[in-house]
Design an enzyme around this catalytic site. Structure first.
Site, mmCIF file in Angstrom:
data_model
loop_
_atom_site.group_PDB
_atom_site.id
_atom_site.type_symbol
_atom_site.label_atom_id
_atom_site.label_comp_id
_atom_site.label_asym_id
_atom_site.label_seq_id
_atom_site.Cartn_x
_atom_site.Cartn_y
_atom_site.Cartn_z
ATOM 1 C CB SER A 82 -0.933 -0.011 1.203
ATOM 2 O OG SER A 82 -0.173 -0.024 2.371
ATOM 3 C CG LEU A 83 0.538 4.212 -2.589
ATOM 4 C CD1 LEU A 83 -0.430 5.040 -3.422
ATOM 5 C CD2 LEU A 83 1.965 4.426 -3.080
ATOM 6 C CE LYS A 117 -4.385 6.059 -2.096
ATOM 7 N NZ LYS A 117 -5.639 5.346 -1.983
ATOM 8 C CE LYS A 312 -5.418 8.202 1.431
ATOM 9 N NZ LYS A 312 -6.184 7.748 2.550
ATOM 10 C CB CYS A 431 -1.793 43.044 29.382
ATOM 11 S SG CYS A 431 -2.483 41.407 29.270
#
Ligand code: IVH
Length: 661
Positions: A82-83, A117, A312, A431
């Site tokens: 798989s990638l 893809k 992706k 502050c």
């Protein structure tokens, strides 16, 4: 601790295995891809941290699901891997860094090949002397299901190749969106259960024990790789796809050969924008090192190749509980609500807080403390709250949040400016949160860049009273900071050296580093060009400021207000620092953009760049349409080729020397 991690690993393994079965064997996933990725990433993380708890049967060591019992089995001659995934630009850059460590040693030209893809399922086709003899699914990566008879009934997959070659062809079977919709419409009519998405429809259609059912389903196929190449004798991914085409095997025409990461990122952005208009579903872009010699050199891990990565589209998401909302005061005084979350694993990291931007955002989300929320980690590093799971509210004690009327840091009454910055604390010089924030900003990378002087140290020095104003940095000595816990002599000396080295700086860095509200890095550069030195900043009139590009009244006012508040500090800095004079660019090459490629015999790269810049030119790292001249030294590679393709002027070293004089 270890006990609970062991328990978590067990839990993750069984969840992942269950979802693997649902996805690969039943074609009926119950969670989203990104939720699944989170489970796997978390398990990988624990296994990396506690290798003694990682077993060889872990789902992280396997690819995909087990082959289904009712199909014959086929063992792949080369495992179907798989990638690795990338979710952010940084992930792509680190993929590149890893690859370049190997590739650059060879000094040979190289490129990236980008593909879509495809969101379908991977199969392998075996051709013997031009005839399709076997087809299989990926299965667990080593052994897949024999789907030869089903594949023979997919119209676009050739039974016979254009040449009598032997090859193992890999690619994706998918269903076009229009075909999926039509299929579901007819299933609805027949009262059959509907497919959730095109990918499940494709998988369900292919893995039918009766091949005649497959024959009636509209399946498509694109090839993208090989197992054993056998008679396929090509040198790159680009050539491989051309070869497939010539053999009559379908491939996706939407690919791009890229010579730089910028081009890859451009392809990704363009593809992402086109995604909704494509006739099929894709879930990212696959970036591959194009040359097979480099692919071989890079090799694979046990699960994925080191020469490719799937970038992706969908950022990782996770669901968790909102424990509280805290209000932070930034260096410019703006109050920002921050979600305090039950820690949750999301896309490779543990997330325990998320930004909520402002109170309108909280109202828009209808967020209450105690809610279950969905978070997302997109491009930037700070996670965001995406939505509230209202359905999970039943029987829960929820608390409504209100923004404070007084600054949580200094107690001053906050100012509310509707539609502008929201609530802010007006006590900029008093502050503590603002003072500390400004100090951290002053030392940060894009400002004075005091290496090794990070936020934690600055906070400790500030709490101790050693630091209050930026100029105080330069009064620190190793003796003064040695008393802090975890500070040693070596570190103290190094830190002070790194601070002192920044006495020399540029006006733009300093203006940015002061932390003037509404003045970012680019604007700081423009202001520096206008005011020329710190005295200039103290004297410049509102009118002069308004002449600067991007300076409107709000910005001009905030500069003047800041200058009044910090007048003596700016004067002090002008005495302490040696500020380089602002250079205005001029010279015969003004407006020209240069790209250097290959090696020059008479100059180092930085010398050549300096010479270009001294003549008013700019240097770029990659060849684009804006490039004016490419200077090509010995062994120039893809950049030279690109320049030739684009018709850009090319100088060899001799011409460069001539033009210099
Ligand atoms: S190359 C070593 N190219 O993504 C794996 N894969 O997680 C080489 N996929 O199993 C795969 N489009 O099902 C490659 N253009 C593409 C792809 C692609 C989709 C799928 C494939 C693979 C999975 C990897």
């Amino acid at each position: 601790m270890k006990r609970s991690i062991e328990k978590r690993i067990k839990e993750l393994k069984s969840q992942i295995e269950r979802h693997n079965r649902l996805y690969h064997e039943k074609d009926a996933p119950k969670i989203s891809d990104s939720e699944y990725d989170n489970l796997v990433l978390e398990l990988k993380k624990w296994e990396a941290e506690y290798p003694e708890l990682a077993s060889s049967t872990s789902p992280t060591k396997k690819v995909g699901g087990k082959a289904r019992a009712d199909f014959d089995k086929i063992t792949h001659s080369v495992p179907m891997l798989s990638l690795d995934n990338a979710f952010e630009k940084e992930d792509v850059l680190s993929f590149e860094t890893r690859a370049l460590r190997v590739i650059e040693k060879t000094q040979a030209p190289w490129s990236y090949f980008c593909e879509f893809k495809m969101d379908g399922l991977a199969i392998e086709l075996v051709y013997h002397k031009g005839q399709l003899t076997k087809a299989s699914t990926r299965g667990d990566g080593t052994v897949g299901e024999d789907i030869t008879e089903n594949v023979r009934r997919i119209a676009c997959i050739p039974q016979t190749l254009q040449s009598p070659l032997s090859a193992e062809v890999r690619g994706e079977v998918f269903m076009k969106i229009s075909d999926f919709q039509a299929l579901n419409r007819s299933r609805e009519k027949e009262g059959d259960t509907l497919f959730v998405n095109p990918r499940n429809a494709a998988a369900g259609s292919l893995r039918q024990l009766d091949p005649e059912i497959t024959a009636q389903r509209p399946l498509s196929f694109f090839a993208y790789g090989t197992g054993l190449p056998l008679d396929i004798n090509v040198k790159s991914q680009a050539d491989l796809l051309r070869k497939f085409q010539s053999l009559g095997i379908p491939t996706n025409p939407d690919t791009r050969l890229c010579s730089s990461t910028e081009e890859v990122l451009k392809f990704y952005a363009e593809t992402k924008a086109r995604r909704e208009k494509l006739p099929y579903e894709i879930d990212g872009v696959v970036i591959k090192v194009n040359e097979f010699t480099f692919q071989d050199l890079l090799g694979t891990t046990s699960n994925h190749p080191r020469w490719a990565v799937a970038y992706k589209f969908d950022a990782p998401r996770a669901t968790t509980t909102l424990k509280d909302i805290e209000v932070q005061v930034g260096r410019t005084g703006i109050l920002t609500p921050v979600a305090v979350l039950e820690p949750v694993f999301c896309g490779g990291v543990t997330v325990s807080s998320a930004t909520l931007h402002n109170e309108e955002e909280i109202a828009r989300l209808d967020l209450k403390i105690g809610d279950e929320v969905e978070i997302i980690r997109s491009g930037d590093v700070i996670p965001k709250v995406l939505s509230v799971r209202k359905e999970a509210r039943k029987n829960k004690q929820l608390k409504t949040f209100e923004m404070p009327s007084h600054c949580p840091s200094c107690g001053a009454k906050v100012v509310l400016e509707q539609g502008l910055v929201g609530r802010w604390c007006p006590k900029s010089t008093k502050c503590p949160a603002q003072i500390e924030g400004r100090l951290i900003h002053f030392a940060s990378k894009d400002a004075l860049n005091m290496e090794g002087v990070g936020p934690q140290w600055i906070s400790r020095f500030y709490d101790d009273g050693l630091l209050k104003l930026p100029s105080d940095f330069f009064a620190l000595t190793p003796e003064k900071i040695l008393k802090f816990e975890r500070m040693g002599e070596v570190l103290a000396k190094k830190m002070i050296q790194s601070i002192q080295a920044r006495r020399q700086t540029t006006l733009a860095r300093l203006i940015y580093g002061l932390g003037i509200p509404n003045v970012g890095e680019t604007l700081a550069q423009k202001i520096a060009k206008q005011v020329l030195n710190l005295e200039g900043l103290l004297r410049v009139s509102q009118d002069k400021l308004l002449q600067i590009e991007d300076v409107g009244e709000i910005v001009a006012d905030s500069i003047i207000q800041f200058r009044n508040d910090f007048d003596s500090e700016i004067k002090k800095l002008s005495e302490i620092l040696q500020i380089q004079a602002v250079k205005t660019k001029s010279g015969p090459w003004l407006g020209k953009n240069f790209v250097l490629t290959g090696s020059l015999s008479g100059f180092t790269r930085s010398e050549a760049q300096r010479l270009i810049e001294e003549r008013g030119g700019s240097s770029q790292s990659s060849v684009t349409k804006t490039t004016t001249v490419v200077i090509a030294g010995a062994e120039a590679g893809s950049k030279l080729k690109k320049a030739q393709d684009l018709g850009i002027e090319i100088w060899d070293e001799a011409r460069f020397i001539k033009e210099l004089s």
